[in-house]
Design a protein around this motif. Structure first.
Motif, PDB file in Angstrom:
ATOM      1  N   SER A  65      -0.593  -8.578   0.513  1.00 28.19           N
ATOM      2  CA  SER A  65      -0.701  -7.189   0.048  1.00 28.19           C
ATOM      3  C   SER A  65      -0.804  -6.202   1.205  1.00 28.19           C
ATOM      4  N   TRP A 121       3.370  -5.294  -1.795  1.00 26.79           N
ATOM      5  CA  TRP A 121       2.890  -5.049  -3.152  1.00 26.79           C
ATOM      6  C   TRP A 121       3.131  -3.599  -3.583  1.00 26.79           C
ATOM      7  N   PRO A 143       1.146 -11.778  -7.790  1.00 28.09           N
ATOM      8  CA  PRO A 143       1.401 -10.347  -8.018  1.00 28.09           C
ATOM      9  C   PRO A 143       2.376 -10.041  -9.154  1.00 28.09           C
ATOM     10  N   HIS A 166       0.973  -7.424 -11.274  1.00 23.52           N
ATOM     11  CA  HIS A 166       0.844  -6.206 -10.482  1.00 23.52           C
ATOM     12  C   HIS A 166       2.135  -5.388 -10.557  1.00 23.52           C
ATOM     13  N   ARG A 197      -4.887  -3.891  -5.359  1.00 21.92           N
ATOM     14  CA  ARG A 197      -4.143  -4.882  -6.125  1.00 21.92           C
ATOM     15  C   ARG A 197      -4.556  -4.816  -7.591  1.00 21.92           C
ATOM     16  N   PHE A 198      -3.554  -4.877  -8.459  1.00 23.48           N
ATOM     17  CA  PHE A 198      -3.800  -5.012  -9.891  1.00 23.48           C
ATOM     18  C   PHE A 198      -3.786  -6.496 -10.247  1.00 23.48           C
ATOM     19  N   ALA A 222      -8.133  -9.290  -7.463  1.00 23.68           N
ATOM     20  CA  ALA A 222      -7.742  -7.908  -7.727  1.00 23.68           C
ATOM     21  C   ALA A 222      -8.827  -6.885  -7.407  1.00 23.68           C
TER      22      ALA A 222
END
Length: 413
Positions: free
Chosen positions: A63, A68, A104, A107, A135-136, A179
Motif C-alpha cells: 500500500s 492501492w 486489496p 479496497h 486501506r479499506f 485495514a
C-alpha cells in the motif's frame, strides 16, 4: 484519521505510525512497481503459506508503494488507472502470492462504489485518505444468512447524538485485519441498503482472525463483529440507487477476482516448467535423457500455455470492455460488461485449477514433497475460485446469447 498499520503481537493488535504513501504518476509506473514488489513477495510465499504467517510487512509495502491508490479518479488527485492496468497489477502480484493479491480486492471495489454513489465531500475525504495510504478492508457476507445477498447487519440512529450505531456479524472479511477502514453493507430501519465506513479502531469493532481455509491461508478472511459501533453520518453512503440504476460494480468486482485466478495459473505453469527443467527425471519409456525432451510432456506444456494465453486474452478483453464503457452506462452495456467478464472468469478459473493439478502429473513424484509446497497453487486456486461458481458463469453467457437474457444485477455478476 491518521493511517496506521496493524501488527499482531502475542495475539493483540497495536498501531504504529505510517509514512505517507508514494504517489504513482503513470500506469506504466504502476506496472513496473507491481513487478518489483512481486519479485520480493514471491521469495517467502511458500514459507508464509506453510506457517500461515500473516503478511503485515508485505501489505505495508504494497500500500505504501502507491498501488492501492491507482484507481482514484484524476479529479480527486489520482491517476484514474484503467481497468486493464488494475487487472494486470492484480495478476502480477497474485502470481507472486495470491493471498497478497486478494487482500486489496475489496479496497478497489470500494473505490469504484464511492465513484458512483458517494457525495462530493465523501469522495474528497475518502479518496484523500487512500492517497495518503489508508486501506479499506471488508466485512463480507453473513455466515448464517441464506445467501450472499441476504443482509442482516443493521444501522440505526443513535437518539442521543448525530451519529449512528452499527450492529452485525460478518464473515469472509478479506482485508479487514490489515485495514484502516472496514466498510460493510447494512440496512437501515426502512430496509434501505447502505454502505457504512467504520473506523477499524472504533469501540465495539472486533476483527477475529478465524479464517481456516486450506487455501489463500494468509488473507485473514475471518469474522468482523460490529457491536454498537458508532458511525458518523458522513461515513454512510446510500446504495439503493445501485439497485435501480445500471452500473459497473459487479463486473469490476468480478474482473479483480478473475485477475487473481489468472495470477495463480501463471505461478503454477511457471513452477511446472521450472521443476521439469531442473528436477524431474524422464519417464523410462520416453527414451530421452531430459524430462524436458519428453514429447508427451512437451505437448502438455504447450496445451497449458495455450490455455493460459487464452485466459489472459479474455481477461484483457473484459477489462477493455469496461474501460470503453461510458459512465453512466445503460442496462445493455451493463449486461455486455458482465458477460465479457464472465467469459474471462470461466477461463481463468479453469486454467488455475487445471494447471495447478497438471503440475504434479508432469513434474513427477518429487514435486509432491512438502519442502516444495507446490500444492499451495491448487489449494489457492480451489479456494479462491469458489468465490463465484463458474457453472453460473456458463449459464449467464449462454442465457445472454441464446435468450437475450441479461446476467443478474448484483456484485457477483
Amino acid at each position: 484519521m491518521s493511517a496506521v498499520i496493524e501488527k499482531s503481537i502475542a495475539g493483540a493488535a497495536v498501531s504504529t505510525p505510517r509514512a505517507p504513501a508514494h504517489r504513482i504518476l503513470s500506469e506504466q509506473e504502476a506496472i513496473d512497481t507491481a513487478r518489483k514488489l512481486a519479485l520480493d513477495f514471491a521469495v517467502e510465499a511458500a514459507e508464509r503459506d506453510r506457517q500461515r504467517r500473516l503478511p503485515h510487512a508485505e501489505i505495508e509495502r504494497f500500500s505504501s508503494s502507491g498501488l492501492w491508490a491507482i484507481t482514484v479518479p484524476k479529479a480527486y488527485g489520482g491517476i484514474g488507472a484503467s481497468w486493464v492496468t488494475l487487472a494486470e497489477v492484480v495478476k502480477i502480484i497474485s502470481a507472486a502470492d495470491p493471498s497478497i493479491g486478494q487482500i486489496p480486492q475489496n479496497h478497489f471495489g470500494i473505490l469504484n462504489v464511492l465513484a458512483q454513489t458517494a457525495s462530493e465531500s465523501q469522495k474528497h475525504y475518502f479518496y484523500g485518505e487512500v492517497l495518503k495510504g489508508a486501506r479499506f478492508g471488508n466485512a463480507g457476507p453473513e455466515r448464517t444468512s441464506k445467501n450472499v445477498l441476504d443482509i442482516r447487519t443493521r444501522i440505526t440512529k443513535d437518539p442521543g447524538s448525530p451519529d449512528y450505531l452499527l450492529n452485525g456479524t460478518r464473515f469472509y472479511s478479506t482485508g479487514a485485519l490489515y485495514a484502516d477502514w472496514v466498510p460493510t453493507r447494512a440496512l437501515d430501519d426502512e430496509g434501505k441498503g447502505l454502505f457504512v465506513f467504520a473506523d477499524r479502531h472504533a469501540s465495539g469493532l472486533s476483527v477475529v482472525d478465524d479464517w481456516s481455509g486450506f487455501g489463500q491461508r494468509t488473507t485473514a478472511s475471518g469474522t468482523v463483529i460490529f457491536d454498537n459501533v458508532r458511525v458518523a453520518a458522513g461515513h454512510i453512503v446510500p446504495l439503493h440507487q445501485l439497485a435501480t440504476q445500471p452500473n459497473n460494480i459487479g463486473p469490476v468486482a468480478q474482473l479483480i477476482q478473475a485477475a487473481i485466478d489468472a495470477g495463480i495459473a501463471h505461478a503454477a505453469v511457471d513452477d511446472a516448467i521450472a521443476f521439469i527443467r531442473q528436477r524431474s527425471r524422464p519417464w523410462a519409456d520416453s527414451g530421452v535423457e531430459r524430462a524436458g525432451d519428453d514429447p508427451l510432456t512437451i505437448n502438455q506444456i504447450g496445451d497449458l500455455k495455450i490455455r493460459l494465453h487464452a485466459a489472459d486474452a479474455l481477461l484483457e478483453r473484459a477489462a477493455r470492455t469496461l474501460d470503453n464503457l461510458p459512465l453512466p452506462i445503460n442496462y445493455e452495456q451493463m449486461a455486455q460488461a458482465s458477460v465479457a467478464v464472465a467469459e474471462a472468469k470461466v477461463l481463468t478459473t479453469e486454467i488455475a485449477l487445471h494447471a495447478s493439478e497438471k503440475l504434479f502429473e508432469l513434474a513427477g513424484t518429487q514435486s509432491t514433497l512438502s519442502a516444495h509446497d507446490l500444492d499451495r497453487h491448487w489449494r489457492n486456486a480451489r479456494v479462491h475460485t469458489l468465490h463465484d461458481p463458474v457453472r453460473w458463469k456458463y449459464h449467464a453467457v449462454g442465457n445472454y446469447y441464446l435468450n437475450d437474457t441479461p446476467p443478474p444485477r448484483h456484485n457477483w455478476s
